[in-house]
Structures are given as structure tokens and as C-alpha cells.
Design a protein around this motif. Structure first.
Motif, PDB file in Angstrom:
ATOM      1  N   UNK A   1       0.807  -1.230   0.000  1.00  0.00           N
ATOM      2  CA  UNK A   1       0.000   0.000   0.000  1.00  0.00           C
ATOM      3  C   UNK A   1       0.833   1.270   0.000  1.00  0.00           C
ATOM      4  N   UNK A   2       2.070   1.172  -0.481  1.00  0.00           N
ATOM      5  CA  UNK A   2       2.940   2.351  -0.531  1.00  0.00           C
ATOM      6  C   UNK A   2       3.073   2.839  -1.965  1.00  0.00           C
ATOM      7  N   UNK A   3       2.880   4.131  -2.170  1.00  0.00           N
ATOM      8  CA  UNK A   3       3.087   4.721  -3.485  1.00  0.00           C
ATOM      9  C   UNK A   3       4.372   5.542  -3.411  1.00  0.00           C
ATOM     10  N   UNK A   4       5.403   5.114  -4.145  1.00  0.00           N
ATOM     11  CA  UNK A   4       6.678   5.842  -4.126  1.00  0.00           C
ATOM     12  C   UNK A   4       6.662   6.842  -5.279  1.00  0.00           C
ATOM     13  N   UNK A   5       6.639   8.148  -4.922  1.00  0.00           N
ATOM     14  CA  UNK A   5       6.550   9.185  -5.947  1.00  0.00           C
ATOM     15  C   UNK A   5       7.928   9.655  -6.381  1.00  0.00           C
TER      16      UNK A   5
ATOM     17  N   UNK B   1      -1.922  12.687  15.643  1.00  0.00           N
ATOM     18  CA  UNK B   1      -3.306  12.309  15.332  1.00  0.00           C
ATOM     19  C   UNK B   1      -3.426  11.683  13.952  1.00  0.00           C
ATOM     20  N   UNK B   2      -3.889  10.437  13.916  1.00  0.00           N
ATOM     21  CA  UNK B   2      -4.062   9.753  12.643  1.00  0.00           C
ATOM     22  C   UNK B   2      -2.786   9.106  12.126  1.00  0.00           C
ATOM     23  N   UNK B   3      -1.657   9.408  12.782  1.00  0.00           N
ATOM     24  CA  UNK B   3      -0.383   8.810  12.389  1.00  0.00           C
ATOM     25  C   UNK B   3       0.000   7.756  13.429  1.00  0.00           C
ATOM     26  N   UNK B   4       0.275   8.213  14.652  1.00  0.00           N
ATOM     27  CA  UNK B   4       0.564   7.268  15.741  1.00  0.00           C
ATOM     28  C   UNK B   4      -0.719   6.787  16.411  1.00  0.00           C
ATOM     29  N   UNK B   5      -1.762   7.614  16.306  1.00  0.00           N
ATOM     30  CA  UNK B   5      -3.053   7.232  16.900  1.00  0.00           C
ATOM     31  C   UNK B   5      -4.055   6.940  15.781  1.00  0.00           C
ATOM     32  N   UNK B   6      -5.182   6.359  16.145  1.00  0.00           N
ATOM     33  CA  UNK B   6      -6.176   5.950  15.135  1.00  0.00           C
ATOM     34  C   UNK B   6      -6.837   7.143  14.459  1.00  0.00           C
TER      35      UNK B   6
ATOM     36  N   UNK C   1       3.288  12.409   8.112  1.00  0.00           N
ATOM     37  CA  UNK C   1       2.144  13.222   8.511  1.00  0.00           C
ATOM     38  C   UNK C   1       0.830  12.727   7.947  1.00  0.00           C
ATOM     39  N   UNK C   2      -0.236  12.953   8.704  1.00  0.00           N
ATOM     40  CA  UNK C   2      -1.579  12.644   8.237  1.00  0.00           C
ATOM     41  C   UNK C   2      -2.356  13.942   8.268  1.00  0.00           C
ATOM     42  N   UNK C   3      -2.516  14.568   7.126  1.00  0.00           N
ATOM     43  CA  UNK C   3      -3.300  15.807   7.127  1.00  0.00           C
ATOM     44  C   UNK C   3      -2.640  16.873   6.286  1.00  0.00           C
ATOM     45  N   UNK C   4      -3.486  17.746   5.741  1.00  0.00           N
ATOM     46  CA  UNK C   4      -3.033  18.811   4.851  1.00  0.00           C
ATOM     47  C   UNK C   4      -2.120  19.788   5.601  1.00  0.00           C
ATOM     48  N   UNK C   5      -2.360  19.970   6.915  1.00  0.00           N
ATOM     49  CA  UNK C   5      -1.529  20.876   7.721  1.00  0.00           C
ATOM     50  C   UNK C   5      -0.051  20.528   7.681  1.00  0.00           C
ATOM     51  N   UNK C   6       0.260  19.232   7.456  1.00  0.00           N
ATOM     52  CA  UNK C   6       1.658  18.801   7.487  1.00  0.00           C
ATOM     53  C   UNK C   6       2.370  19.001   6.147  1.00  0.00           C
ATOM     54  N   UNK C   7       1.656  19.496   5.133  1.00  0.00           N
ATOM     55  CA  UNK C   7       2.229  19.636   3.791  1.00  0.00           C
ATOM     56  C   UNK C   7       3.578  20.370   3.760  1.00  0.00           C
ATOM     57  N   UNK C   8       3.730  21.546   4.427  1.00  0.00           N
ATOM     58  CA  UNK C   8       5.023  22.246   4.350  1.00  0.00           C
ATOM     59  C   UNK C   8       6.185  21.405   4.893  1.00  0.00           C
TER      60      UNK C   8
ATOM     61  N   UNK D   1      12.800  13.155   3.284  1.00  0.00           N
ATOM     62  CA  UNK D   1      11.792  12.197   2.818  1.00  0.00           C
ATOM     63  C   UNK D   1      10.463  12.546   3.482  1.00  0.00           C
ATOM     64  N   UNK D   2       9.413  12.723   2.690  1.00  0.00           N
ATOM     65  CA  UNK D   2       8.085  12.990   3.227  1.00  0.00           C
ATOM     66  C   UNK D   2       7.220  11.758   3.036  1.00  0.00           C
ATOM     67  N   UNK D   3       6.606  11.296   4.117  1.00  0.00           N
ATOM     68  CA  UNK D   3       5.710  10.133   4.043  1.00  0.00           C
ATOM     69  C   UNK D   3       4.319  10.585   4.465  1.00  0.00           C
ATOM     70  N   UNK D   4       3.391  10.577   3.501  1.00  0.00           N
ATOM     71  CA  UNK D   4       2.028  11.034   3.778  1.00  0.00           C
ATOM     72  C   UNK D   4       1.103   9.841   3.902  1.00  0.00           C
ATOM     73  N   UNK D   5       0.326   9.825   4.996  1.00  0.00           N
ATOM     74  CA  UNK D   5      -0.644   8.739   5.185  1.00  0.00           C
ATOM     75  C   UNK D   5      -2.020   9.349   5.423  1.00  0.00           C
ATOM     76  N   UNK D   6      -3.051   8.522   5.326  1.00  0.00           N
ATOM     77  CA  UNK D   6      -4.413   9.015   5.601  1.00  0.00           C
ATOM     78  C   UNK D   6      -4.738  10.210   4.719  1.00  0.00           C
TER      79      UNK D   6
END
Length: 237
Positions: free
Chosen positions: A4-8, A27-32, A213-220, A227-232
């Protein structure tokens, strides 16, 4: 891909094995990311608890954020109809604001409110403060659970000599609760800009940094890290 990993960026995989530090959103990364309302507190005698819950559900009405959804379902369980808002706007990095019945309300983080509240916050909980004309009228404490895999992740990182640091927008108590269970270093009350600065500081020290990060806030921060790893929800960016 089977995991389930997409390497860009294929270089990201090569850099990842030389990583020194990994910064993890909470939130959403280490927690559900599935929040539950733990407590609603009245901070003003002008309103009843039911009215506060109605306002909380009303102001969160248009949001798909996990915190918003948990407040809305909490109101539903109590058979409380959300208050009707004329307008609702997002306040970047701190919450939402809106108008209802000629009054202006904000639902913001404890950090954004910036003043101490005379209340017990359950350990590991996130606090959102309902404000009318700069005065706190109510507060809602929310909690989410650690993902069962988070402990294994931290073990694996430490084994590979990668230092994990949790960076979260949540308050000190909420952050400390999770960090203690996982046995990791943490930064609390982090705005998106603070997370960005943390990545920058570590890179300036010559460290190779992975940001998760999980969330648009983490984009920067995701973009600035080696290496940036985006989930959720983060995968949208």
C-alpha cells in the motif's frame, strides 16, 4: 505497492536508509484518529450544557476533521440538535469561527486561546475551547487511541538507530500521555509553522530527516524533509 505504498520519488527510498531522525505527527499517524468526546465542561453560567453541546456540534457542522465528526456524533447520541450557524470559517492552524443568532463564536485549541482554564483535563486528551467575544464559555476534551502498530514502529526505528520525535498540535498533557507510552521525545502545541521550523533546524544540523504526517496541515514539513511520508488524509497533498 503490495504494502500500500506509493513511491513518488525513487531517490526517497535511497535516502530513507540513511535517515537520522523521523518526525511523526500524532493524530491519525501514531493514533487511530478516531476521537471520542471524554468530557464537556461549562465555563460560563449563561449557557446550559445542552446549549454548549448544540453550539459545538453546530460550529463543527461543515467539517470532515475527525475531531469535528466525534463532536457531531456525541450530540446525536444525546439527542441534541446542532445550533444553526449563518457562516463558518476556518482559522488556519487553530480552529473554526462562525456566527449564530447574532453572536460570534470560535472553537479553538487551548494554545490559540492562550489562557489557563480552571478544569481537570483527562490524561492524553486534546482540549478545544468554545469562545464567545474572547471569553471561554465551554470546553470539550477529546481522546483518541494509539494504533496497535505504533509500539512496533518505534521499536523498529530505534533498532535501526533512527531517532523518533513526535510533533503534535495537541496540548502538553495529551502529547505527554502518548509519548510516555511509546518512550519517545516529543514537542507539543506545534503549529504547522513550528513543525516546519523543527525540520529546518534538524536539517541545518546536518541530519537526514523523514517526516510522517496525516493531514493537509503537514504539507510544508512533508515537502521540506529529506523524505516525506504522507498517510491518511495527508495523501491528498
Amino acid at each position: 505497492a503490495s504494502r500500500g505504498l506509493l513511491v513518488k520519488d525513487r531517490q526517497a527510498l535511497e535516502i530513507a536508509q540513511d535517515a537520522d531522525v523521523i518526525i511523526l505527527d500524532k493524530t491519525g499517524t501514531l493514533t487511530t484518529g478516531e476521537f471520542k468526546v471524554l468530557d464537556v465542561k461549562l465555563l460560563n453560567d449563561k449557557y446550559t450544557k445542552e446549549e454548549i453541546i448544540a453550539l459545538l456540534a453546530g460550529i463543527e457542522g461543515g467539517s470532515s476533521h475527525p475531531i469535528a465528526q466525534s463532536i457531531i456524533s456525541f450530540a446525536e447520541q444525546q439527542d441534541i440538535r446542532p445550533a444553526s450557524f449563518d457562516s463558518i470559517d476556518v482559522i488556519s492552524g487553530s480552529g473554526v469561527e462562525g456566527k449564530a443568532g447574532g453572536h460570534r463564536y470560535q472553537l479553538i485549541s487551548q494554545k490559540a486561546y492562550g489562557r489557563n482554564l480552571d478544569m481537570d483535563i483527562p490524561k492524553g486528551a486534546t482540549l478545544s475551547v468554545l469562545v464567545e467575544n474572547d471569553d471561554a464559555i465551554g470546553a470539550v476534551a477529546l481522546g483518541d487511541e494509539l494504533k496497535p502498530t505504533s509500539k512496533e514502529l518505534i521499536k523498529a526505528l530505534k533498532k535501526n538507530n533512527i531517532q523518533p520525535i513526535m510533533a503534535t498540535g495537541d496540548n502538553e498533557k495529551a502529547a505527554q500521555g502518548v509519548a510516555e507510552v511509546l518512550g519517545i521525545e516529543y514537542r507539543s502545541n506545534q503549529s504547522p509553522q513550528d513543525k516546519y521550523e523543527l525540520v529546518k533546524t534538524l536539517k541545518d544540523e546536518g541530519k537526514k530527516v523523514i517526516m510522517v504526517g496525516d493531514g493537509v496541515n503537514d504539507a510544508p514539513s512533508l515537502a521540506l524533509a529529506d523524505v516525506g511520508i504522507a498517510i491518511g488524509a495527508g495523501t491528498q497533498v
